[in-house]
Design an enzyme around this catalytic site. Structure first.
Site, PDB file in Angstrom:
ATOM      1  N   CYS A 263      -8.530   2.094   3.324  1.00 45.90           N
ATOM      2  CA  CYS A 263      -7.891   2.743   2.346  1.00 45.90           C
ATOM      3  C   CYS A 263      -7.357   1.557   1.496  1.00 45.90           C
ATOM      4  O   CYS A 263      -5.925   1.192   1.580  1.00 45.90           O
ATOM      5  CB  CYS A 263      -6.370   3.301   2.896  1.00 45.90           C
ATOM      6  SG  CYS A 263      -7.033   4.546   4.120  1.00 45.90           S
ATOM      7  N   GLY A 268      -4.208  -5.715  -2.370  1.00 45.65           N
ATOM      8  CA  GLY A 268      -3.400  -6.806  -1.877  1.00 45.65           C
ATOM      9  C   GLY A 268      -3.756  -7.437  -0.617  1.00 45.65           C
ATOM     10  O   GLY A 268      -3.905  -8.497  -0.233  1.00 45.65           O
ATOM     11  N   LYS A 269      -4.154  -6.126   0.394  1.00 45.30           N
ATOM     12  CA  LYS A 269      -4.294  -6.614   1.750  1.00 45.30           C
ATOM     13  C   LYS A 269      -5.715  -7.073   2.089  1.00 45.30           C
ATOM     14  O   LYS A 269      -5.879  -7.811   2.769  1.00 45.30           O
ATOM     15  CB  LYS A 269      -4.013  -5.491   2.848  1.00 45.30           C
ATOM     16  CG  LYS A 269      -2.485  -5.012   2.796  1.00 45.30           C
ATOM     17  CD  LYS A 269      -2.286  -3.595   3.449  1.00 45.30           C
ATOM     18  CE  LYS A 269      -0.922  -3.214   3.084  1.00 45.30           C
ATOM     19  NZ  LYS A 269      -0.764  -2.502   1.867  1.00 45.30           N
ATOM     20  N   ASP A 287     -12.019   3.280  -1.495  1.00 41.47           N
ATOM     21  CA  ASP A 287     -11.141   4.331  -2.088  1.00 41.47           C
ATOM     22  C   ASP A 287     -11.724   5.322  -2.905  1.00 41.47           C
ATOM     23  O   ASP A 287     -12.961   5.358  -2.954  1.00 41.47           O
ATOM     24  CB  ASP A 287     -10.257   3.421  -3.290  1.00 41.47           C
ATOM     25  CG  ASP A 287      -8.908   4.393  -3.585  1.00 41.47           C
ATOM     26  OD1 ASP A 287      -7.860   4.131  -2.840  1.00 41.47           O
ATOM     27  OD2 ASP A 287      -9.070   5.143  -4.442  1.00 41.47           O
ATOM     28  N   CYS A 385       3.626   2.258   5.175  1.00 43.61           N
ATOM     29  CA  CYS A 385       4.834   1.730   4.404  1.00 43.61           C
ATOM     30  C   CYS A 385       5.932   2.958   4.759  1.00 43.61           C
ATOM     31  O   CYS A 385       6.899   2.901   3.995  1.00 43.61           O
ATOM     32  CB  CYS A 385       4.812   1.184   2.986  1.00 43.61           C
ATOM     33  SG  CYS A 385       4.228   2.593   1.894  1.00 43.61           S
TER      34      CYS A 385
END
Length: 437
Positions: A263, A268-269, A287, A385
């Site tokens: 995902c 960023g990750k 994605d 998150c």
């Protein structure tokens, strides 16, 4: 004369309401369209009003109800947002005189309302005092008090209370989610050393603090238009919260490993995994939307990363060809995002209580499906998150009940890593799982 920044703020708030847009996206669009005409001070005021009104909408509307004979639903969106803007300035912005907040709001009402609208706005705003907000602290019911004093929907307060017995902790979480987030950047070790990077920040007279949690990250102060910086364009750094970076860091990717980020957008990750691996190995980044995989590719190119292969894939649908193909897997699954409300206040108004079950089912499906792609002896990170147990611990325990070949690896001597939102970090949840040989 209409005050230009306030008028732009009003148009942004109107568009957010009408199109269910996200405040950060609509705000950036308007600022980019008008950046040649706006000073940094103008941009600062527009941003402050847009984020402030979006974040404090529930509380502002409660104050409007106190003085308006017209029901909220019957007030036009233009006038309602003018009232919210005026009240926000009077109660929460000390540096703006009440007279200025009232007068500019009345001027806007003359332009965007009916003939009587300016009188209506004037009558309400002249009555507003800080005590209107302070009065909410006297509410006896804990849920209602926390909701109105922190502008948090009651269902979120109730969910947090369900997970935590201590009401003071719940109140503190809601307060923290109202604080303006710090800007955090991640140095790209592929392009610049720690010493050289810090010298650049010093030369440009940027205030910065190296994170004690992870030295790749820096908390920076008062950098405007960060993506226009030459150092950003050259790929010396990227913008990422410390908590988000931790999920990639704790996977402990090694050079030449084959890793799945199921995902991954906007990347960023994914890019941090590649940087830790010194750009040696293979990362497959998924994605479900082409526009989102494009973002990953753009970020990777800017950062000088070549080991990421993007694919348009649905992480909930099993692909037999991927069975036990990866050494490590990162699952930063879709979630309600309660831990990042301070960055995305729209979450409070766009999410509903019934979303919890739906998103939790998707999370379980991704975890169940993607776990089959992990090699025996491999490790997997599950992160969100969010800070609701329904999306976090409960999902992990359900998974472990069905999959006896997996076990939890401790993180800092704890079963899970839960980061509650604070001044320097977003709220986050991380679990690490190992597939037994």
């Amino acid at each position: 004369m209409i005050d230009k920044p306030r008028e732009i703020a009003l148009k942004i708030l109107y568009k957010i309401d009408k199109e269910k847009g996200y405040s950060n996206i609509v705000l950036n669009e308007y600022i980019n369209e008008n950046k040649d005409k706006l000073t940094n001070k103008d941009i600062g005021l527009i941003s402050e009003i847009v984020y402030g009104v979006t974040n404090w909408k529930l509380t502002l509307d409660e104050i409007i109800k106190k003085y308006s004979k017209i029901k909220i639903k019957k007030i036009s969106s233009w006038i309602l947002n003018i009232l919210r803007m005026g009240i926000y300035q009077i109660i929460f912005l000390d540096k703006i005189p009440k007279s200025a907040a009232v007068n500019e709001s009345v001027n806007l009402a003359k332009r965007y309302g009916h003939k009587s609208s300016s009188n209506f706005v004037n009558a309400i705003l002249r009555k507003i005092e800080y005590e209107d907000y302070e009065g909410f602290f006297d509410i006896k019911d804990d849920i209602q008090r926390i909701s109105k004093t922190t502008s948090t929907p009651e269902w979120i307060v109730e969910e947090l209370k369900k997970d935590r017995e201590n009401i003071d902790e719940v109140e503190n979480i809601c307060k923290e989610l109202n604080k303006r987030p710090k800007t955090v950047i991640r140095r790209n070790n592929l392009k610049i050393s720690k010493q050289n990077f810090e010298e650049i920040l010093k030369d440009k007279k940027y205030k910065f603090e190296n994170s004690k949690i992870n030295e790749d990250f820096y908390v920076v102060d008062k950098i405007k238009k960060i993506e226009d910086m030459e150092e950003f364009k050259k790929g010396y750094f990227t913008v990422q919260d410390i908590s988000a970076g931790l999920s990639a860091f704790l996977l402990e990717p090694k050079e030449n490993e084959k890793i799945l980020d199921a995902c991954s957008a906007p990347g960023g990750k994914t890019t941090y995994l590649a940087e830790i691996m010194n750009n040696n190995g293979y990362i497959e980044a998924w994605d479900i939307h082409k526009s989102r995989t494009n973002l990953i590719e753009e970020n990777a190119k800017r950062l000088g990363i070549t080991i990421i292969k993007t694919k348009i894939m649905d992480a909930t649908i099993y692909d037999e060809n991927k069975k036990e193909k990866f050494d490590k897997i990162l699952l930063d699954v879709p979630c309600l995002g309660i831990g990042v409300i301070k960055r995305k206040p729209d979450i409070k108004w766009q999410r509903k209580n019934e979303d919890i079950e739906q998103i939790s089912n998707i999370q379980q499906k991704i975890l169940e499906t993607c776990s089959k792609y992990l090699k025996k002896g491999g490790e997997m990170i599950y992160s969100t998150c969010s800070i609701l147990k329904e999306e976090n611990e409960k999902n992990i325990y359900k998974f472990l009940e069905k999959n006896k070949n997996f076990e939890l690896e401790k993180i800092k001597n704890e079963k899970f890593l839960e980061i509650l939102p604070n001044e320097l970090q977003d709220g986050f949840f991380i679990a690490k799982l190992e597939k037994k040989e």
